[in-house]
Structures are given as structure tokens and as C-alpha cells.
Design an enzyme around this catalytic site. Sequence first.
Site, PDB file in Angstrom:
ATOM      1  N   GLY A  30       1.815  -9.261  -4.434  1.00  0.00           N
ATOM      2  CA  GLY A  30       1.091  -8.014  -4.297  1.00  0.00           C
ATOM      3  C   GLY A  30       1.040  -7.221  -5.589  1.00  0.00           C
ATOM      4  O   GLY A  30       1.239  -7.743  -6.684  1.00  0.00           O
ATOM      5  N   GLU A  31       0.777  -5.935  -5.450  1.00  0.00           N
ATOM      6  CA  GLU A  31       0.504  -5.077  -6.611  1.00  0.00           C
ATOM      7  C   GLU A  31       1.732  -4.333  -7.117  1.00  0.00           C
ATOM      8  O   GLU A  31       2.064  -4.396  -8.303  1.00  0.00           O
ATOM      9  CB  GLU A  31      -0.600  -4.085  -6.252  1.00  0.00           C
ATOM     10  N   ASP A  69       0.819  -1.208   0.000  1.00  0.00           N
ATOM     11  CA  ASP A  69       0.000   0.000   0.000  1.00  0.00           C
ATOM     12  C   ASP A  69       0.855   1.262   0.000  1.00  0.00           C
ATOM     13  O   ASP A  69       0.650   2.166  -0.817  1.00  0.00           O
ATOM     14  CB  ASP A  69      -0.926   0.002   1.226  1.00  0.00           C
TER      15      ASP A  69
END
Length: 375
Positions: free
Chosen positions: A276-277, A24
Site C-alpha cells: 500500500g501507500e 486510507d
Amino acid sequence: MSSQAPSASLQWDIFCRVIDNFGDIGVCWRLSTDLAARGQRVRLWVDDASALAWLAPQGCPGVQVRAWGGVLAPHDAPTQVLVEAFGCEVAPEFIADSARVSKAAGQEYLWINLEYLSAEGYVERCHRLPSPVRQGAALGGVKWFFYPGFTPATGGLLREPGLLERQARFDGLAWRAARRPGPTAVPDERWISLFCYEPAALPALLAQCARQPTRLLATPGRATAATRAALQDMDKNGLQGTPGKRGQLSISYLDPCPQPAFDEMLWGCDLNLVRGEDSLVRALWAGRPLVWQIYPQHDNAHHDKLHAFLDWLHAPASLRRFHAAWNGLEGAPPLHIPDDDALAEWTGCVQAARTRLLAQDDLVTQILGFVREKR
């Protein structure tokens, strides 16, 4: 790709709640710095900024890091663009205060909900849709959904100007030499980066790597812990060694590093195992073979998300099988590390996908255009 005129400098307030320190905050920091590099002014509000101490130790001109829960000071410029990253639900107190300050300044801010990355079909359908605000201080306003994505009908991916030029200047041989313990290279040694959660197939991967010259770069945190746990399992099965050595497998346990150094690791390896991203996007830009461990969800909704990505990628059968095993999908075949032919096929697949992506505008270019359109 569009060639838009430079955007007027606006005050952005970007909100980030840290669920995964590497994900994030990594995405939000790249977004913030890219906006600042293009002349925008950014306040990044985050509930845990500790990862920035190593992820971005030098900070960035034009980006202020603020503590989550704060409000605007009397001397602060009013919000002109508010970005709620990943549905983090900005505190009502800030919304009320920002609405008051903006009204006093005679201007309204644009509210954007920056969503998670997915290749699923709903992304194209929902990208740029408005959501009327029906309660609270922003009553009567509009929140706009902005979806990153892999196709021209989405918001694109983060790709800062100059990335490809920086990659073209990268000297992979010198990078490896600086990280090799011995003075000479091991013939045919395969370099693999490991950024993962706790894949059940990790012991099988390490066991197979032990049978061929391999250097594994284990990133700090969960990847290092998972690697050490897998080695303990190997010890119980009679494959003992040192913490950094199993047969022909050499393991380097990495320290935390800034984002540019993480990019270089992806450029310098023969295979990148990412999670993840943020790391998926950076691995795509690297153009090297990649395997994505998707963030697991309790209802297995991540399975559809993974299949959608592999469909967009045009992944060959061997890469799909590896993904199924690495992500622990039901009915997945045993994990088999790719041979040279398979790795070459994976390289071609990822580079073709990167070419498609480079034909599209990046996320910051698109979000700046969206702001110009809606303000």
C-alpha cells in the site's frame, strides 16, 4: 527546501472512506496530526474509525474524529479547507451544509482532492490542476487536485517535523533485544518485517528463510493469515514445524500497534516487505531495503504503477526481479531471497532515494503553501 512563515490557523475538514483499514485511515491520520502539530484545526470524517483504537489510541490534540454522514453543528467553526482523500466523494448533504455555513460567515472554503500516490508521469501533469464544480450546492466553485509524489513537480510525501531526529535516537540493538525470545542474539540473524496481502511467492520466501537464520515479523491481519496459510502448504510438502518455527526461520506474530511503533519496526529490520501507500512512504524514510507489494487492480494497471516507482527508485536488477516475483507479474522469474551483497546494494539504492526526497518539501508544507496561495 522552503522556509515558509507559519500558516494562520484554519479549520480543516478531511474526509476518508476506509477501504483498507491500514492504508486510507493511516494516511489521513498522519495528515491530520501533522496539520494539527503545525497549528491547524482538523475534523477527520471517517466511515470506520475502529482502526484508530490501536493505530492512535491516545488521539491527538487539535484533531476531532467525526462519523461519516454527519453535518456541522450550529456551534462548529465553518469549513475553511475541505480535503477529499482519494476521491471519496463527500456527501452532498455536507457540501450543501458547509456551503451554507461558509456563506453565512462571509467566506468560501478551499476544496482539495488529495489523490493516490504514484510515480507515473501524469502526476506531474495533473498536480494542482483545477476542476470546476458544475452541479450541486458547490456549483461554480473549484475543486483542486493535489497529488503526492516523489519529484519536485509533485506534492511530496508526508514527513512530520522531527521524524529524522526521532529515528536518529532509535536504538536498534535494544529494540531487537526486547523482542527476542531468548537471552542471546542468533549470529547473523536477518530480521524481516512482513506487511503484505497474499503474495503467491510467500511460500518460496519462507522456504528459503528456513535455510538461514531469519526472524520474520508478521504484522496482524492479512500478513499473519497469509503466513499461516503458506506454512500449511509447507507442511504438505514435508517441511513441518511449529507455527513459529521452520528450520532456521523464527516467526513472530505481532499485535496491532500505534503508528510510531510501526515506524520503529521498519527502522529495526534488515528488510521491509511493505504494502500500500502509507507503509511504502514510511519504509522509504526508514532507509532500509524495501520491497513494495502494490495494491492489485483487476485490469493490471498496477503493473505500470510499480514499474514507474522502480524507475524513479533507480532499482537495481536484483531488486526489480524480486518485485516482479513478489507482485506476481507475468513472466516473473522465481523468487530468490537477496544475499548480503544484494541487500547492501538495495540499501544504497533506498538511501540515495531518501536523500533525493529530503531535498524536497514534505506534503504538509506544500499543501499549507498551496492553501495560502489560493485563499
